[in-house]
Write a protein that holds these residues in place. Structure first.
Motif, PDB file in Angstrom:
ATOM      1  N   GLU A 133       0.828  -1.199   0.000  1.00 53.89           N
ATOM      2  CA  GLU A 133       0.000   0.000   0.000  1.00 53.89           C
ATOM      3  C   GLU A 133       0.873   1.264   0.000  1.00 53.89           C
ATOM      4  OE1 GLU A 133      -2.927   0.617  -0.707  1.00 53.89           O
ATOM      5  OE2 GLU A 133      -2.805   2.744  -0.250  1.00 53.89           O
ATOM      6  N   PHE A 134       0.503   2.183  -0.880  1.00 57.38           N
ATOM      7  CA  PHE A 134       1.316   3.375  -1.036  1.00 57.38           C
ATOM      8  C   PHE A 134       0.534   4.655  -0.720  1.00 57.38           C
ATOM      9  CE2 PHE A 134       2.874   6.784  -3.881  1.00 57.38           C
ATOM     10  CZ  PHE A 134       4.126   6.947  -3.337  1.00 57.38           C
ATOM     11  N   GLY A 135      -0.567   4.856  -1.441  1.00 59.60           N
ATOM     12  CA  GLY A 135      -1.297   6.123  -1.334  1.00 59.60           C
ATOM     13  C   GLY A 135      -1.727   6.460   0.092  1.00 59.60           C
ATOM     14  N   ALA A 136      -2.442   5.548   0.724  1.00 59.44           N
ATOM     15  CA  ALA A 136      -2.983   5.816   2.052  1.00 59.44           C
ATOM     16  C   ALA A 136      -1.865   6.005   3.066  1.00 59.44           C
ATOM     17  CB  ALA A 136      -3.898   4.656   2.479  1.00 59.44           C
ATOM     18  N   VAL A 137      -0.870   5.130   2.979  1.00 60.07           N
ATOM     19  CA  VAL A 137       0.241   5.184   3.928  1.00 60.07           C
ATOM     20  C   VAL A 137       1.045   6.465   3.726  1.00 60.07           C
ATOM     21  CG1 VAL A 137       2.396   4.063   4.559  1.00 60.07           C
ATOM     22  CG2 VAL A 137       0.347   2.686   4.190  1.00 60.07           C
ATOM     23  N   SER A 138       1.199   6.846   2.458  1.00 59.90           N
ATOM     24  CA  SER A 138       1.960   8.041   2.137  1.00 59.90           C
ATOM     25  C   SER A 138       1.359   9.269   2.823  1.00 59.90           C
ATOM     26  CB  SER A 138       1.969   8.213   0.614  1.00 59.90           C
ATOM     27  OG  SER A 138       2.291   9.507   0.258  1.00 59.90           O
ATOM     28  N   VAL A 139       0.023   9.311   2.885  1.00 60.15           N
ATOM     29  CA  VAL A 139      -0.635  10.474   3.479  1.00 60.15           C
ATOM     30  C   VAL A 139      -0.440  10.516   5.003  1.00 60.15           C
ATOM     31  CG1 VAL A 139      -2.889  11.535   3.893  1.00 60.15           C
ATOM     32  CG2 VAL A 139      -2.313  10.686   1.627  1.00 60.15           C
ATOM     33  N   VAL A 140      -0.469   9.347   5.652  1.00 68.67           N
ATOM     34  CA  VAL A 140      -0.423   9.367   7.120  1.00 68.67           C
ATOM     35  C   VAL A 140       0.976   9.171   7.709  1.00 68.67           C
ATOM     36  CG1 VAL A 140      -2.789   8.520   7.384  1.00 68.67           C
ATOM     37  CG2 VAL A 140      -0.912   6.877   7.291  1.00 68.67           C
ATOM     38  N   SER A 141       1.957   8.845   6.850  1.00 69.00           N
ATOM     39  CA  SER A 141       3.239   8.416   7.425  1.00 69.00           C
ATOM     40  C   SER A 141       4.113   9.568   7.903  1.00 69.00           C
ATOM     41  CB  SER A 141       4.002   7.564   6.417  1.00 69.00           C
ATOM     42  OG  SER A 141       5.158   8.215   5.989  1.00 69.00           O
ATOM     43  N   GLY A 142       4.076  10.693   7.182  1.00 67.80           N
ATOM     44  CA  GLY A 142       4.950  11.786   7.565  1.00 67.80           C
ATOM     45  C   GLY A 142       6.362  11.616   7.037  1.00 67.80           C
TER      46      GLY A 142
END
Lengths: 261, 321, 348
Positions: free
Chosen positions: B253-262
């Motif tokens: 997973e890229f998109g969702a994680v990218s938004v929340v990861s910082g």
């Protein structure tokens, strides 16, 4: 049971409700202002327009691929059948960097195309290519079981009634595949609209030219403009709900048309 | 021999058709039947396939399209990863940053697969074995993450837990880190991967019905015994299938994680995020080295999936006649 | 074990599957629940087994309240219509299942379980299939394994839901006799559900005829066949000829014509006359209650079979009657038909 509902609420319902609640922080004019600003409109147009075009290509190519996989025997058929799922299974970021590398002006496909004067990477064409890539499995996997289950007798009946192959395919077989084809098209379309990972590397991300709506959400978030991000997200959500609704309608229509025996 | 009998039967059919056709006043088909009869030596063409050239073009198009759009990108990943030789590849993977990303990805996958396994089974069980109000709503809810853009999936958690979010101030006051930390990444991943297990099980459990469970209960089995001895063995391949896909998506997973990861280096970067960062820094070998691991995961997933699908088809032999 | 069911009501939404049902089953009986689909017979069976719960009413097994216990505690053997064999277990493991899931305190050791399963497989004459999987068995074999599995828990009562429903005609006949003799051998109180009257009449000691969630009649096979209690039972069991008649003051009229038969119960107004084909005697015109024209005669062996179109009753009732060959019938001849045994039920 209660546990399931609670868990689903915590993990799915509450976050989504939060999204819609957030939009109520905005007045209608503010919301309208964000959604109709030039950059947002362009991003939405790029996302929806290119997704639609990519889904069309998937529809045609998907049909051809399904036909080859189901009806013909050729060396490597099973391998190609399995390969159809790669866009499903390959992490989107990997697909993104791979497609970019492939279509960059020095890439294996980008170089010959550049000689023809076609620039793919970092242009809308690149976005379109990435969307075609991720959409392939949807049409193939939706239509495949229907084509396999298609009663051979209807084709034989058509042939015995004097229809040539062309007539049989276009008047008898394809019409019975239409619900599945449309469902596959809608699924590919919906996926392309929301796609992020495989698109942003190859897109170039030039505002108003090659900037997709999901990326604009990410940009607004990084600027801490949460309201802007939320407004765009709501527009996209409503669009994808409409598509789901249409898909459900399609499937019900298909079931009513072709009763299950 | 078989050719001859085939021909004989087809002519007798033609003869019996002929008067009927003329009676009905249908003249057009007659010449075609003449042609068919004038070439008795070749077997009549199968009514269910196309002429050779058409077949060739369709197969060629399918292979060409799949090769360009699917095979080539895969090849590029591995070619780029090994473009500077195998030692550069290994060195790239041995970077502390790479190792941290691999560790984090495995951790996130372990958390989300476990939770989605448990709740996916319960949800599928509830939906397929019981009737209750709001069932359709529940099914829609389960499907939802599939139809939402991954970016939006991440966004909803930012809105909940971010500094300006609903729970943000409270979390800050209590020094709890969800966003830009492991819990946020895990939550977003659970959200996106929730449908896999439930989706794989619902049709299977619905098809199997409740008779075997009822039989077990009437034979004195308790609820848990029924679940572990009857229900679970019946769904084990479907369950494995769901877990497999859930795991692949959780790791990729890229998109969702990218938004929340910082994007905190060495801390909140999963493998797909590291691929992005390294690529944007023009560290192509390192980026593709990580990407090649993920591609390998995808390929293994596909192979196991194909095997499982065959198993599932076999397992779906009806128990009745 | 005796079973007693009292005032059972079960509704699915607004549909009453069981409407105040009472039933007593004596120890060692082999009872058939017979009725058309939707009559509530399977629901009743599932309630006795504890697989469904009534909205109200009582169920007791051997004098103790069964509704206080779940299905897994009732020790009731249930044979499912589609067998419900565990597809991932061998035949042996299927039969052993009930023994293996017993609480540890009472669970038998492995050797005892194996011996018991062997014994049961011998009983159903399928010991040679022990290591097969259900999908490798024929319908009749699955049926017998399902029975062996139900018997493994030494059930206090045995319940069978349409036990022969999914089998072809020949196997069905064989299994009927087999079930009968098995019951004679093990003598456990058994109830089976069927919609096939022949099956019910041939196998059961007593038959319970059900319709629309109610019990219409309980009796021996001879009883329900010869003395049907209601119009439904008369129509459902055996072949009946039904004629609309008017009853007034002890006389019966068909289309205004007086019939020389008497109503068997005090009733008046519109009614239905039920007669069985083989309860009719054929004679010369004017000698009996009913009249009709012979349409067609076929003679074979000692009998002739005449197709007679009855006059009256809308003129559409055509019956086939067997008559001895002592007087040859002719097509077109008017004959009279005298019911030797008949019933008249009120209603139109």
């Amino acid at each position: 049971m209660g546990l399931t509902l609670t868990w689903l609420s915590v993990i799915i319902l509450i976050p989504l409700a939060g999204l819609f609640l957030k939009t109520f922080d905005l007045s209608l004019e503010q919301f309208w202002g964000i959604v109709t600003s030039r950059r947002t409109l362009n991003a939405l147009r790029i996302s929806f327009g290119l997704s639609f075009a990519a889904a069309c290509v998937n529809l045609v190519m998907g049909t051809i691929i399904v036909w080859a996989l189901v009806r013909y025997r050729f060396p490597g058929r099973r391998l190609f059948d399995a390969i159809v799922d790669v866009p499903f299974a390959l992490p989107t970021a990997v697909a993104g960097v791979a497609l970019t590398q492939l279509f960059a002006t020095k890439g294996w496909l980008g170089a010959p195309l550049a000689e023809l004067g076609i620039k793919v990477a970092f242009t809308p064409i690149g976005i379109f290519i990435a969307m075609v890539f991720i959409g392939i499995p949807f049409v193939v996997r939706t239509v495949q079981p229907v084509l396999i289950d298609l009663d051979p007798e209807i084709e034989e009946a058509a042939a015995s009634l004097g229809a040539n192959r062309w007539h049989t395919v276009f008047r008898v077989i394809l019409p019975s595949l239409i619900p599945a084809l449309l469902t596959g098209f809608a699924l590919a379309f919906a996926r392309a609209i929301g796609e992020y990972g495989s698109v942003i590397f190859i897109a170039g991300n030039l505002p108003n030219v090659s900037e997709i709506a999901p990326l604009l959400i990410v940009i607004r978030l990084s600027e801490f403009r949460y309201a802007d991000a939320t407004a765009i997200a709501v527009v996209m959500l409503v669009a994808s709900f409409l598509i789901i609704f249409l898909i459900n309608r399609l499937q019900r229509w298909a079931q009513a048309r072709i009763p299950v025996h | 021999m078989s050719m001859q009998t085939g021909y004989a039967s087809s002519t007798s059919e033609l003869q019996s058709y002929a008067p009927a056709a003329t009676d009905a006043g249908v003249a057009a088909p007659a010449p075609r039947r003449e042609i068919a009869r004038s070439r008795p030596v070749t077997a009549p063409r199968d009514a269910r396939t196309e002429p050779g050239p058409v077949r060739f073009i369709i197969i060629a198009l399918a292979i060409a399209f799949l090769s360009i759009f699917v095979v080539l990108p895969l090849v590029v990943v591995f070619a780029s990863a090994f473009s500077k030789g195998i030692s550069a590849y290994i060195a790239a993977l041995a970077e502390p940053e790479a190792l941290a990303a691999i560790r984090l990805t495995l951790l996130i996958a372990a958390i989300s697969v476990t939770l989605n396994l448990v709740f996916g089974v319960i949800a599928a069980w509830a939906i397929s074995k019981f009737d209750f109000t709001g069932k359709t709503f529940l099914i829609t809810l389960i499907d939802l993450p599939f139809s939402v853009s991954p970016v939006i999936s991440g966004l909803v958690f930012v809105l909940l837990f971010g500094a300006q979010g609903y729970f943000g101030p409270w979390l800050q006051a209590h020094n709890v880190h969800i966003l830009f930390a492991v819990p946020g990444i895990a939550l977003a991943t659970i959200f996106v991967t929730f449908p896999f297990v439930a989706r794989a099980l619902i049709p299977l459990m619905q098809e199997q019905g409740t008779q075997e469970e009822e039989a077990a209960i009437s034979l004195g089995a308790s609820g848990l015994q029924t679940f572990f001895r009857v229900t679970l063995p019946n769904i084990k391949w479907g369950l494995l299938y769901g877990v497999l896909l859930c795991n692949a998506r959780a790791m990729g997973e890229f998109g969702a994680v990218s938004v929340v990861s910082g994007h905190i280096r060495g801390e909140t970067n999963t493998m797909p995020l590291l691929v992005e960062i390294l690529y944007n820094e023009y560290q192509f070998v390192a980026s593709f080295a990580i990407a090649s691991l993920l591609a390998m995961l995808a390929l293994i997933t596909l192979i196991v999936k194909t095997i499982l699908e065959r198993r599932l088809d076999e397992g779906q032999l009806p128990n009745g006649d | 074990m005796a079973i007693e069911v009292k005032n059972i009501v079960k509704k699915f939404g607004s549909f009453a599957a069981l409407d105040n049902v009472d039933l007593k089953v004596a120890d060692g009986e082999l009872l058939a629940l017979l009725g058309p689909s939707g009559s509530g017979k399977t629901t009743l069976l599932r309630i006795i087994a504890g697989l469904d719960w009534p909205d109200s009413g009582e169920v007791s097994i051997d004098g103790e309240n069964a509704l206080a216990r779940g299905a897994s505690e009732r020790q009731v053997g249930f044979v499912f219509q589609h067998y419900a064999l565990f597809r991932h277990m061998t035949v042996f493991e299927n039969v052993a299942f009930g023994l293996r899931v017993q609480p540890r305190a009472v669970r038998k050791d492995e050797a005892t379980i194996r011996a018991r399963v062997k014994e049961l497989l011998d009983l159903v004459q399928l010991d040679w299939l022990a290591n097969r999987y259900p999908s490798q068995l024929s319908g009749g074999q699955r049926q017998r394994i399902a029975l062996a599995r139900a018997l493994a828990i030494e059930p206090r009562i045995l319940l069978l839901d349409e036990p022969f429903g999914a089998l072809d005609a020949k196997v069905r006949k064989e299994l009927r006799q087999w079930l009968r003799s098995l019951h004679n051998e093990i003598h456990v109180t058994s109830i089976f559900v069927t919609h096939d009257q022949e099956e019910a009449l041939e196998v059961a000691n007593r038959v319970v005829v059900m319709d629309k969630g109610r019990i219409e009649q309980i009796g021996t096979p001879g009883d329900v066949y010869d003395n049907p209690a209601t119009a439904f039972v008369h129509g459902f069991i055996g072949e009946s000829i039904v004629l609309p008649v008017d009853v007034s003051g002890g006389s019966v009229r068909l289309d205004g014509r007086l019939l020389n038969i008497a109503p068997d119960a005090p009733l008046s107004g519109a009614a239905k006359l039920f007669v069985r084909r083989h309860d009719m005697a054929i004679g010369p015109a004017g000698s009996g209650a009913l009249e009709g024209a012979v349409r067609h005669v076929r003679s074979f062996g000692p009998i002739q079979r005449a197709e007679v179109a009855l006059s009256g009753g809308e003129g559409r009732t055509v019956i086939e009657i067997d008559a001895p060959r002592d007087r040859e019938l002719q097509a077109g001849e008017i004959v009279s038909l005298q019911p030797r045994r008949y019933r008249i039920f009120a209603g139109s």
